[in-house]
Design a protein around this motif. Structure first.
Motif, PDB file in Angstrom:
ATOM      1  N   GLU A 138       0.833  -1.214   0.000  1.00 52.47           N
ATOM      2  CA  GLU A 138       0.000   0.000   0.000  1.00 52.47           C
ATOM      3  C   GLU A 138       0.862   1.257   0.000  1.00 52.47           C
ATOM      4  OE1 GLU A 138      -3.279   0.445  -0.331  1.00 52.47           O
ATOM      5  OE2 GLU A 138      -3.685  -1.692  -0.441  1.00 52.47           O
ATOM      6  N   THR A 139       1.934   1.245   0.784  1.00 43.56           N
ATOM      7  CA  THR A 139       2.826   2.398   0.854  1.00 43.56           C
ATOM      8  C   THR A 139       3.515   2.621  -0.486  1.00 43.56           C
ATOM      9  OG1 THR A 139       3.178   1.983   3.207  1.00 43.56           O
ATOM     10  CG2 THR A 139       4.779   3.396   2.107  1.00 43.56           C
ATOM     11  N   ALA A 140       4.005   1.554  -1.107  1.00 49.75           N
ATOM     12  CA  ALA A 140       4.670   1.676  -2.415  1.00 49.75           C
ATOM     13  C   ALA A 140       3.703   2.183  -3.472  1.00 49.75           C
ATOM     14  CB  ALA A 140       5.260   0.327  -2.831  1.00 49.75           C
ATOM     15  N   TYR A 141       2.461   1.711  -3.419  1.00 46.05           N
ATOM     16  CA  TYR A 141       1.441   2.172  -4.365  1.00 46.05           C
ATOM     17  C   TYR A 141       1.232   3.678  -4.223  1.00 46.05           C
ATOM     18  CZ  TYR A 141      -3.224   3.041  -6.259  1.00 46.05           C
ATOM     19  OH  TYR A 141      -4.286   3.561  -6.934  1.00 46.05           O
ATOM     20  N   TYR A 142       1.057   4.131  -2.986  1.00 47.33           N
ATOM     21  CA  TYR A 142       0.862   5.562  -2.726  1.00 47.33           C
ATOM     22  C   TYR A 142       2.082   6.359  -3.190  1.00 47.33           C
ATOM     23  CZ  TYR A 142       0.330   9.946  -0.227  1.00 47.33           C
ATOM     24  OH  TYR A 142       0.252  11.279   0.081  1.00 47.33           O
ATOM     25  N   ASP A 143       3.267   5.885  -2.844  1.00 50.62           N
ATOM     26  CA  ASP A 143       4.499   6.572  -3.253  1.00 50.62           C
ATOM     27  C   ASP A 143       4.614   6.657  -4.770  1.00 50.62           C
ATOM     28  OD1 ASP A 143       5.166   6.913  -0.612  1.00 50.62           O
ATOM     29  OD2 ASP A 143       6.655   5.305  -0.570  1.00 50.62           O
ATOM     30  N   SER A 144       4.199   5.604  -5.472  1.00 48.46           N
ATOM     31  CA  SER A 144       4.272   5.628  -6.941  1.00 48.46           C
ATOM     32  C   SER A 144       3.309   6.669  -7.511  1.00 48.46           C
ATOM     33  CB  SER A 144       3.991   4.251  -7.539  1.00 48.46           C
ATOM     34  OG  SER A 144       2.634   3.904  -7.442  1.00 48.46           O
ATOM     35  N   LEU A 145       2.136   6.819  -6.897  1.00 49.94           N
ATOM     36  CA  LEU A 145       1.197   7.846  -7.348  1.00 49.94           C
ATOM     37  C   LEU A 145       1.787   9.242  -7.184  1.00 49.94           C
ATOM     38  CD1 LEU A 145      -2.196   6.532  -5.903  1.00 49.94           C
ATOM     39  CD2 LEU A 145      -1.451   6.503  -8.283  1.00 49.94           C
ATOM     40  N   VAL A 146       2.410   9.489  -6.045  1.00 46.92           N
ATOM     41  CA  VAL A 146       3.019  10.797  -5.788  1.00 46.92           C
ATOM     42  C   VAL A 146       4.184  11.045  -6.748  1.00 46.92           C
ATOM     43  CG1 VAL A 146       4.288  12.180  -4.082  1.00 46.92           C
ATOM     44  CG2 VAL A 146       2.308  10.833  -3.363  1.00 46.92           C
ATOM     45  N   SER A 147       5.040  10.052  -6.922  1.00 47.41           N
ATOM     46  CA  SER A 147       6.184  10.178  -7.824  1.00 47.41           C
ATOM     47  C   SER A 147       5.736  10.445  -9.256  1.00 47.41           C
ATOM     48  CB  SER A 147       7.026   8.900  -7.764  1.00 47.41           C
ATOM     49  OG  SER A 147       8.074   8.959  -8.696  1.00 47.41           O
ATOM     50  N   ASN A 148       4.760   9.679  -9.720  1.00 48.95           N
ATOM     51  CA  ASN A 148       4.255   9.869 -11.081  1.00 48.95           C
ATOM     52  C   ASN A 148       3.585  11.225 -11.256  1.00 48.95           C
ATOM     53  OD1 ASN A 148       5.235   7.359 -11.769  1.00 48.95           O
ATOM     54  ND2 ASN A 148       3.271   6.337 -11.491  1.00 48.95           N
ATOM     55  N   TYR A 149       2.917  11.707 -10.213  1.00 48.78           N
ATOM     56  CA  TYR A 149       2.297  13.035 -10.262  1.00 48.78           C
ATOM     57  C   TYR A 149       3.362  14.106 -10.481  1.00 48.78           C
ATOM     58  CZ  TYR A 149       0.478  17.483  -8.671  1.00 48.78           C
ATOM     59  OH  TYR A 149       0.154  18.813  -8.585  1.00 48.78           O
ATOM     60  N   PHE A 150       4.441  14.027  -9.696  1.00 53.09           N
ATOM     61  CA  PHE A 150       5.486  15.050  -9.823  1.00 53.09           C
ATOM     62  C   PHE A 150       6.223  14.954 -11.159  1.00 53.09           C
ATOM     63  CE2 PHE A 150       5.102  15.547  -5.153  1.00 53.09           C
ATOM     64  CZ  PHE A 150       4.872  16.917  -5.158  1.00 53.09           C
ATOM     65  N   SER A 151       6.396  13.748 -11.676  1.00 49.96           N
ATOM     66  CA  SER A 151       7.000  13.605 -13.009  1.00 49.96           C
ATOM     67  C   SER A 151       6.125  14.285 -14.055  1.00 49.96           C
ATOM     68  CB  SER A 151       7.186  12.137 -13.375  1.00 49.96           C
ATOM     69  OG  SER A 151       8.164  11.543 -12.568  1.00 49.96           O
ATOM     70  N   LYS A 152       4.836  14.076 -13.944  1.00 54.22           N
ATOM     71  CA  LYS A 152       3.902  14.698 -14.885  1.00 54.22           C
ATOM     72  C   LYS A 152       3.865  16.213 -14.684  1.00 54.22           C
ATOM     73  CE  LYS A 152      -0.882  14.317 -16.481  1.00 54.22           C
ATOM     74  NZ  LYS A 152      -2.174  13.648 -16.270  1.00 54.22           N
ATOM     75  N   TYR A 153       3.822  16.654 -13.441  1.00 53.63           N
ATOM     76  CA  TYR A 153       3.787  18.082 -13.114  1.00 53.63           C
ATOM     77  C   TYR A 153       5.020  18.811 -13.652  1.00 53.63           C
ATOM     78  CZ  TYR A 153       3.654  22.343 -10.284  1.00 53.63           C
ATOM     79  OH  TYR A 153       3.649  23.647  -9.871  1.00 53.63           O
ATOM     80  N   ASN A 154       6.171  18.146 -13.529  1.00 53.74           N
ATOM     81  CA  ASN A 154       7.433  18.733 -13.996  1.00 53.74           C
ATOM     82  C   ASN A 154       7.697  18.456 -15.476  1.00 53.74           C
ATOM     83  OD1 ASN A 154       8.214  19.892 -11.518  1.00 53.74           O
ATOM     84  ND2 ASN A 154       8.875  17.881 -10.784  1.00 53.74           N
ATOM     85  N   LYS A 155       6.708  17.838 -16.141  1.00 50.42           N
ATOM     86  CA  LYS A 155       6.809  17.517 -17.576  1.00 50.42           C
ATOM     87  C   LYS A 155       8.049  16.672 -17.882  1.00 50.42           C
ATOM     88  CE  LYS A 155       4.179  21.538 -19.108  1.00 50.42           C
ATOM     89  NZ  LYS A 155       3.836  22.290 -17.952  1.00 50.42           N
ATOM     90  N   ASN A 156       8.359  15.778 -16.965  1.00 47.82           N
ATOM     91  CA  ASN A 156       9.493  14.864 -17.134  1.00 47.82           C
ATOM     92  C   ASN A 156       8.955  13.542 -17.669  1.00 47.82           C
ATOM     93  OD1 ASN A 156      11.815  13.395 -17.054  1.00 47.82           O
ATOM     94  ND2 ASN A 156      12.164  13.624 -14.852  1.00 47.82           N
ATOM     95  N   GLN A 157       8.992  13.398 -18.978  1.00 47.43           N
ATOM     96  CA  GLN A 157       8.424  12.222 -19.620  1.00 47.43           C
ATOM     97  C   GLN A 157       9.211  10.943 -19.328  1.00 47.43           C
ATOM     98  OE1 GLN A 157       7.970  13.023 -23.793  1.00 47.43           O
ATOM     99  NE2 GLN A 157       6.121  11.797 -23.931  1.00 47.43           N
ATOM    100  N   PHE A 158      10.521  11.104 -19.124  1.00 49.55           N
ATOM    101  CA  PHE A 158      11.385   9.938 -18.909  1.00 49.55           C
ATOM    102  C   PHE A 158      12.240  10.127 -17.652  1.00 49.55           C
ATOM    103  CE2 PHE A 158      10.674  10.416 -23.509  1.00 49.55           C
ATOM    104  CZ  PHE A 158       9.958   9.249 -23.731  1.00 49.55           C
ATOM    105  N   PRO A 159      11.637   9.963 -16.461  1.00 54.91           N
ATOM    106  CA  PRO A 159      12.403  10.114 -15.216  1.00 54.91           C
ATOM    107  C   PRO A 159      13.451   9.002 -15.076  1.00 54.91           C
ATOM    108  CG  PRO A 159      10.196   9.295 -14.763  1.00 54.91           C
ATOM    109  CD  PRO A 159      10.248   9.608 -16.228  1.00 54.91           C
ATOM    110  N   GLN A 160      14.452   9.233 -14.231  1.00 53.34           N
ATOM    111  CA  GLN A 160      15.510   8.243 -14.012  1.00 53.34           C
ATOM    112  C   GLN A 160      14.940   6.905 -13.534  1.00 53.34           C
ATOM    113  OE1 GLN A 160      18.882   8.402 -14.622  1.00 53.34           O
ATOM    114  NE2 GLN A 160      18.316  10.269 -15.713  1.00 53.34           N
ATOM    115  N   LYS A 161      13.904   6.979 -12.699  1.00 52.08           N
ATOM    116  CA  LYS A 161      13.243   5.761 -12.207  1.00 52.08           C
ATOM    117  C   LYS A 161      11.744   5.941 -12.381  1.00 52.08           C
ATOM    118  CE  LYS A 161      16.743   4.496  -8.922  1.00 52.08           C
ATOM    119  NZ  LYS A 161      17.091   4.228  -7.550  1.00 52.08           N
ATOM    120  N   LYS A 162      11.065   4.906 -12.827  1.00 53.74           N
ATOM    121  CA  LYS A 162       9.621   4.951 -13.059  1.00 53.74           C
ATOM    122  C   LYS A 162       8.988   3.760 -12.351  1.00 53.74           C
ATOM    123  CE  LYS A 162       6.008   6.452 -15.510  1.00 53.74           C
ATOM    124  NZ  LYS A 162       5.393   7.711 -15.185  1.00 53.74           N
ATOM    125  N   THR A 163       7.994   4.029 -11.536  1.00 51.93           N
ATOM    126  CA  THR A 163       7.271   2.971 -10.850  1.00 51.93           C
ATOM    127  C   THR A 163       5.922   2.779 -11.527  1.00 51.93           C
ATOM    128  OG1 THR A 163       8.305   3.632  -8.772  1.00 51.93           O
ATOM    129  CG2 THR A 163       6.383   2.202  -8.629  1.00 51.93           C
TER     130      THR A 163
END
Length: 190
Positions: A138-163
Motif C-alpha cells: 500500500e505504501t509503495a502504491y501511494y508513493d508511486s502515485l506521488v512520484s508519477n504526479y510530480f513527473s507529470k507536473y514537472n513535464k518529465n516524460q522519462f524520469p531516471q526511475k519509473k514505478t
C-alpha cells in the motif's frame, strides 16, 4: 478472554485491507475510525463491530474500551504526512502530527496493555509477514502515485526511475507456458 483484533484507522487503505485479511482468515475484528458512514459500511460488509472515535480527541481510548475491553491484538493504522515546507510548519502542526502518528498509538497500546499481556502480545510470524507485505504494498502504491504526479507536473516524460503500479484484476490458469503463473493487472480500480 476476547479473541478480537482491534483496528484503529479501519477506513484507510491499510486499515481496511488489514480488516479484510483478518476477517477472511477467520478472525474476529473490531473496527475504529472517525468517519461514521465509511466505518459503518465496512463494518456491515465484514460483519463486525465498530466504534466511531477520533484519536485526536481526548478520551478516545475510553470510548473504544467501553465497546470492547479485551482484545487479542491491536493494529494502529492511523497516520498522516504533512507535506509542508519546514519554514511553514508551526508548533500546532507539529503537535497534531505527533499526536496522530505517535502519542495516540502509545495511548491505544497502553489502554489495552493488560489484555495484550494475557495473550503475550503474540501473533504468528506468517501473519506478521503477510501484514508487512500488505503495508509495504500500500505504501509503495501511494508513493508511486506521488512520484508519477510530480513527473507529470514537472513535464518529465522519462524520469531516471519509473514505478508502474496496478490492481489485480484476475489470476490466470497459467502463463506463456503451462508451468508459469500469470495474472492481469490494471492501473484502474477493479
Amino acid at each position: 478472554m476476547s479473541e478480537k483484533y482491534v483496528i484503529f484507522g479501519a477506513t484507510g487503505s491499510i486499515g481496511s485491507s488489514l480488516a479484510e485479511q483478518l476477517k477472511n482468515s477467520g478472525n474476529d475484528i473490531h473496527l475504529v475510525g472517525r468517519n461514521e458512514s465509511e466505518l459503518s459500511s465496512i463494518s456491515e460488509k465484514l460483519g463486525c463491530s465498530h466504534t466511531v472515535a477520533d484519536v485526536l480527541e481526548d478520551g478516545f481510548i475510553e470510548k473504544v474500551k467501553s465497546d470492547i475491553s479485551e482484545i487479542k491484538g491491536l493494529a494502529y493504522c492511523v497516520g498522516s504526512i504533512d507535506l509542508k515546507p519546514l519554514r511553514m510548519v508551526n508548533e500546532q502542526d507539529f503537535q497534531k502530527c505527533m499526536k496522530l502518528n505517535l502519542y495516540s498509538a502509545v495511548e491505544a497500546i497502553k489502554g489495552f496493555q493488560e489484555s495484550l499481556k494475557k495473550n503475550k502480545g503474540s501473533t504468528k510470524l506468517n501473519f506478521r509477514k503477510k501484514m508487512s507485505e500488505q503495508a509495504f504494498s500500500e505504501t509503495a502504491y501511494y508513493d508511486s502515485l506521488v512520484s508519477n504526479y510530480f513527473s507529470k507536473y514537472n513535464k518529465n516524460q522519462f524520469p531516471q526511475k519509473k514505478t508502474i503500479h496496478g490492481n489485480l484484476i484476475e489470476k490466470l490458469r497459467y502463463g506463456e507456458n503451462p508451468h508459469q503463473n500469470s495474472a492481469i493487472y490494471s492501473s484502474k480500480k477493479n
